[in-house]
Write a protein that holds these residues in place. Structure first.
Motif, short mmCIF file in Angstrom:
data_model
loop_
_atom_site.label_atom_id
_atom_site.label_comp_id
_atom_site.label_asym_id
_atom_site.label_seq_id
_atom_site.Cartn_x
_atom_site.Cartn_y
_atom_site.Cartn_z
N TRP A 114 -13.27 6.65 7.22
CA TRP A 114 -13.39 7.32 5.93
C TRP A 114 -14.42 8.44 5.92
CZ3 TRP A 114 -10.06 7.33 2.11
CH2 TRP A 114 -10.43 7.92 0.90
N ASN A 115 -15.63 8.17 6.35
CA ASN A 115 -16.70 9.16 6.23
C ASN A 115 -16.52 10.38 7.11
OD1 ASN A 115 -18.08 7.69 4.28
ND2 ASN A 115 -19.30 6.57 5.78
N GLN A 116 -15.70 10.26 8.15
CA GLN A 116 -15.46 11.39 9.04
C GLN A 116 -14.13 12.10 8.74
OE1 GLN A 116 -16.58 8.31 10.50
NE2 GLN A 116 -18.62 9.20 10.23
N ASN A 131 -10.14 -2.45 7.27
CA ASN A 131 -11.23 -2.21 8.22
C ASN A 131 -11.10 -0.83 8.86
OD1 ASN A 131 -12.41 -4.69 7.80
ND2 ASN A 131 -11.42 -5.68 9.54
N HIS A 132 -9.87 -0.48 9.23
CA HIS A 132 -9.63 0.83 9.84
C HIS A 132 -9.96 1.96 8.86
CE1 HIS A 132 -7.80 4.01 12.18
NE2 HIS A 132 -6.99 4.30 11.17
N LEU A 133 -9.56 1.79 7.62
CA LEU A 133 -9.85 2.79 6.59
C LEU A 133 -11.35 3.01 6.45
CD1 LEU A 133 -8.50 4.54 4.31
CD2 LEU A 133 -8.98 2.64 2.77
N GLU A 135 -6.79 14.05 5.77
CA GLU A 135 -6.77 12.80 6.53
C GLU A 135 -7.02 11.59 5.61
OE1 GLU A 135 -8.31 14.56 10.86
OE2 GLU A 135 -9.73 13.68 9.43
N ALA A 136 -7.90 11.77 4.62
CA ALA A 136 -8.17 10.69 3.67
C ALA A 136 -6.91 10.36 2.88
CB ALA A 136 -9.31 11.09 2.73
N TYR A 137 -6.21 11.40 2.42
CA TYR A 137 -4.98 11.16 1.68
C TYR A 137 -3.94 10.46 2.56
CZ TYR A 137 -0.75 11.68 -1.04
OH TYR A 137 0.41 11.38 -1.73
N GLN A 138 -3.79 10.96 3.78
CA GLN A 138 -2.79 10.37 4.69
C GLN A 138 -3.13 8.93 5.02
OE1 GLN A 138 0.08 11.60 5.37
NE2 GLN A 138 -0.29 13.64 4.55
N ALA A 139 -4.43 8.63 5.14
CA ALA A 139 -4.84 7.25 5.43
C ALA A 139 -4.46 6.32 4.29
CB ALA A 139 -6.35 7.20 5.68
N LEU A 140 -4.66 6.78 3.05
CA LEU A 140 -4.26 5.98 1.89
C LEU A 140 -2.73 5.87 1.81
CD1 LEU A 140 -6.78 7.29 -0.80
CD2 LEU A 140 -6.86 5.11 0.43
N ILE A 187 -10.66 -1.74 -0.35
CA ILE A 187 -9.75 -0.58 -0.31
C ILE A 187 -9.89 0.23 -1.60
CG2 ILE A 187 -7.32 0.11 -0.26
CD1 ILE A 187 -6.84 -2.46 1.44
N SER A 188 -10.02 -0.47 -2.71
CA SER A 188 -10.13 0.18 -4.02
C SER A 188 -11.31 1.14 -4.09
CB SER A 188 -10.25 -0.88 -5.11
OG SER A 188 -10.34 -0.28 -6.39
N GLN A 189 -12.43 0.79 -3.46
CA GLN A 189 -13.61 1.66 -3.53
C GLN A 189 -13.34 3.02 -2.90
OE1 GLN A 189 -17.00 0.23 -1.25
NE2 GLN A 189 -15.68 -0.61 0.36
N HIS A 190 -12.51 3.07 -1.88
CA HIS A 190 -12.15 4.34 -1.25
C HIS A 190 -11.15 5.11 -2.13
CE1 HIS A 190 -14.38 3.27 2.28
NE2 HIS A 190 -13.65 2.20 2.50
#
Length: 255
Positions: free
Chosen positions: A193-195, A187-189, A200-205, A239-242
């Motif tokens: 994600w869009n912002q 949910n947090h991801l 940051e996207a890599y670090q989130a994953l 999660i996979s879609q991101h």
């Protein structure tokens, strides 16, 4: 007419850049519409050069947008196509052709072949983002935890990539602590994600890795209970879609 070569100067003004992309894209669309698509080394109308020019201009201007959406609008509104199947076929063919030119750009940046393949098979049609995601993966390739991150993300994609959106998760069917934790992290991801920037996207994953590891240690996805199984697949698919927007991590080599 700029750029005149794969490494040539791009237009210096926004208007010049837009006109150059429009002119080159018109050539590509016109020939593809007639089935005159380059094969092998045969490219008498220099469509590869014109397409790499489009990629260069987009990167130089930092333009982020859906390339497929641009093609769809152009084919419907400018070229007057009505047949949905024809439009879809042209969009897929031109997008695939353009992605190959993106790989040419990545080669010029000395991006490894496995990252190129992962980007080529990503579910992402934003040319600028594709280049930036490749650069981000290359920048982290030497990280100590790169192997662990990629393998965890690949495991998520492997088991859930065939799921079809929307991915509905029933929170009341979440049984274990690790399952609930991964749901919250998913949910947090989705929220950020869009912002998020590329980094940051890599670090989130990357931050998801311990939650994914704990999830697979404690939970069996393919259980007999159909509702629980579907719920777990949906949790992973969200999660996979991101992940797949960044790259098809299953193509990445970590040995």
């Amino acid at each position: 007419y700029l750029p005149l070569s794969s490494e040539g100067d791009v237009p210096q003004s926004v208007v010049g850049s837009v006109l150059a992309v429009a002119d080159k894209l018109d050539s590509v669309i016109s020939f593809f519409k007639q089935g005159m698509i380059p094969t092998g080394s045969n490219d008498p109308y220099a469509l590869r050069r014109q397409t790499i020019g489009i990629v260069q201009i987009i990167e130089a201007n930092n333009w982020s947008f859906s390339f497929k959406e641009l093609l769809e609008v152009a084919l419907e509104k400018i070229y007057g196509l009505k047949d949905a199947a024809q439009i879809e076929g042209l969009v897929e063919a031109i997008t695939s052709f353009t992605k190959s030119r993106v790989l040419q750009k990545l080669q010029s940046y000395h991006i490894s072949h496995d990252i190129q393949e992962a980007i080529l098979h990503a579910e992402n049609d934003d040319i600028l983002m594709s280049i930036h995601y490749a650069q981000a993966l290359a920048a982290h390739q030497a990280d100590e935890d790169y192997k662990m991150v990629v393998e965890a993300l690949a495991r998520v994609v492997n088991i859930s990539h065939k799921e079809v959106a929307p991915y509905t998760v029933a929170s009341e069917l979440l049984e274990t602590a690790s399952e609930k934790n991964l749901y919250v992290q998913g949910n947090h991801l989705a929220t950020i994600w869009n912002q998020a920037t590329i980094e940051e996207a890599y670090q989130a994953l990357r931050d998801l890795t311990p939650y994914i590891t704990a999830y697979f240690e404690e939970n069996m996805v393919m259980v007999d209970n159909a509702a629980v199984k579907q719920n777990r697949l949906a949790t992973l698919a969200r999660i996979s879609q991101h992940i797949l927007q960044v790259a098809d991590v299953r193509k990445l080599i970590t040995k």
